[in-house]
Design a protein around this motif. Structure first.
Motif, PDB file in Angstrom:
ATOM      1  N   ARG A  14      39.303  49.872  53.340  1.00 29.07           N
ATOM      2  CA  ARG A  14      39.417  48.413  53.317  1.00 29.07           C
ATOM      3  C   ARG A  14      40.846  47.952  53.126  1.00 29.07           C
ATOM      4  NH1 ARG A  14      33.923  47.122  50.054  1.00 29.07           N
ATOM      5  NH2 ARG A  14      32.592  47.126  51.878  1.00 29.07           N
ATOM      6  N   GLU A 113      44.796  36.823  48.666  1.00 30.08           N
ATOM      7  CA  GLU A 113      43.529  36.434  49.274  1.00 30.08           C
ATOM      8  C   GLU A 113      42.375  37.251  48.682  1.00 30.08           C
ATOM      9  OE1 GLU A 113      40.098  35.902  51.571  1.00 30.08           O
ATOM     10  OE2 GLU A 113      41.102  37.836  51.454  1.00 30.08           O
ATOM     11  N   VAL A 114      42.583  38.552  48.513  1.00 30.93           N
ATOM     12  CA  VAL A 114      41.544  39.410  47.921  1.00 30.93           C
ATOM     13  C   VAL A 114      41.219  38.930  46.508  1.00 30.93           C
ATOM     14  CG1 VAL A 114      41.055  41.739  47.054  1.00 30.93           C
ATOM     15  CG2 VAL A 114      42.054  41.442  49.335  1.00 30.93           C
ATOM     16  N   SER A 116      41.579  36.074  45.281  1.00 26.53           N
ATOM     17  CA  SER A 116      41.022  34.718  45.251  1.00 26.53           C
ATOM     18  C   SER A 116      39.499  34.728  45.141  1.00 26.53           C
ATOM     19  CB  SER A 116      41.455  33.929  46.492  1.00 26.53           C
ATOM     20  OG  SER A 116      40.737  34.358  47.634  1.00 26.53           O
ATOM     21  N   HIS A 117      38.892  35.879  45.394  1.00 30.69           N
ATOM     22  CA  HIS A 117      37.439  36.014  45.280  1.00 30.69           C
ATOM     23  C   HIS A 117      37.024  36.456  43.880  1.00 30.69           C
ATOM     24  CE1 HIS A 117      37.094  35.416  49.592  1.00 30.69           C
ATOM     25  NE2 HIS A 117      38.114  36.246  49.716  1.00 30.69           N
ATOM     26  N   MET A 118      37.988  36.454  42.942  1.00 29.92           N
ATOM     27  CA  MET A 118      37.732  36.828  41.546  1.00 29.92           C
ATOM     28  C   MET A 118      38.238  35.722  40.638  1.00 29.92           C
ATOM     29  SD  MET A 118      39.179  40.700  41.347  1.00 29.92           S
ATOM     30  CE  MET A 118      38.821  41.906  42.594  1.00 29.92           C
ATOM     31  N   ASN A 119      37.641  35.658  39.449  1.00 25.47           N
ATOM     32  CA  ASN A 119      38.218  34.747  38.461  1.00 25.47           C
ATOM     33  C   ASN A 119      39.395  35.457  37.786  1.00 25.47           C
ATOM     34  OD1 ASN A 119      37.307  36.274  36.169  1.00 25.47           O
ATOM     35  ND2 ASN A 119      35.282  35.318  36.352  1.00 25.47           N
ATOM     36  N   GLU A 122      38.596  38.686  35.853  1.00 32.84           N
ATOM     37  CA  GLU A 122      38.288  39.822  36.735  1.00 32.84           C
ATOM     38  C   GLU A 122      39.563  40.392  37.350  1.00 32.84           C
ATOM     39  OE1 GLU A 122      33.831  38.558  38.304  1.00 32.84           O
ATOM     40  OE2 GLU A 122      35.600  37.624  39.222  1.00 32.84           O
ATOM     41  N   LYS A 123      40.448  39.494  37.791  1.00 34.58           N
ATOM     42  CA  LYS A 123      41.717  39.932  38.375  1.00 34.58           C
ATOM     43  C   LYS A 123      42.520  40.741  37.358  1.00 34.58           C
ATOM     44  CE  LYS A 123      46.118  38.182  40.095  1.00 34.58           C
ATOM     45  NZ  LYS A 123      46.929  37.001  40.381  1.00 34.58           N
TER      46      LYS A 123
END
Length: 148
Positions: A14, A113-114, A116-119, A122-123
């Protein structure tokens, strides 16, 4: 518990590490290895050929071929050390600096961008975990050497 190897295989695919060409410069396609070389030359202060090869864990013959290609692409400059002509110092040309900055911006945009799908928690957890993994890999006796 999920299979750790499978998780790393999926993440690697990925992340695009298996793509033949990661980026381009002036119409020339760069391999992932070449982008890593540009990154390390930019990061290190006036490194010599052996230093960069060691950081990347590459044998000197393979590394030298990659450097020759990058010199021909006008991205890297290779200069002899005046006090020891056997040692060659590497630096980025103006085009090489531009290319390294463009790759860096592209990677940062991709990671942004990746993430951005986490709070935020989580990041931070992922980044802390990657740091822990990198530190453990550096201590490993069976893999992951030599990185400075």
């Amino acid at each position: 518990m999920e299979n750790p190897r499978e998780l790393f295989q999926i993440m690697t695919r990925r992340f695009g590490m298996l793509n033949k060409n990661c980026c381009s410069s002036g119409g020339n396609d760069l391999s992932l290895v070449q982008s890593h070389i540009l990154y390390e030359i930019d990061r290190l202060d006036q490194p010599n050929v052996q230093q960069v090869a060691d950081v990347l864990g590459m044998d000197i013959t393979t590394f030298s071929r990659q450097i020759l290609t990058l010199v021909k692409m006008n991205l890297v400059k290779k200069s002899q050390l005046p006090e020891d002509r056997r040692i060659h110092i590497l630096s980025l040309t103006t085009e090489g600096k531009y290319t390294a900055a463009a790759i860096d911006a592209e990677m940062n945009q991709y990671l942004e961008e990746v993430f951005s799908h986490m709070n935020e928690f989580e990041k931070e957890t992922v980044l802390r975990s990657i740091n822990l993994l990198n530190n453990a890999m550096a201590k490993s006796t069976v893999c992951c050497k030599p990185l400075i």
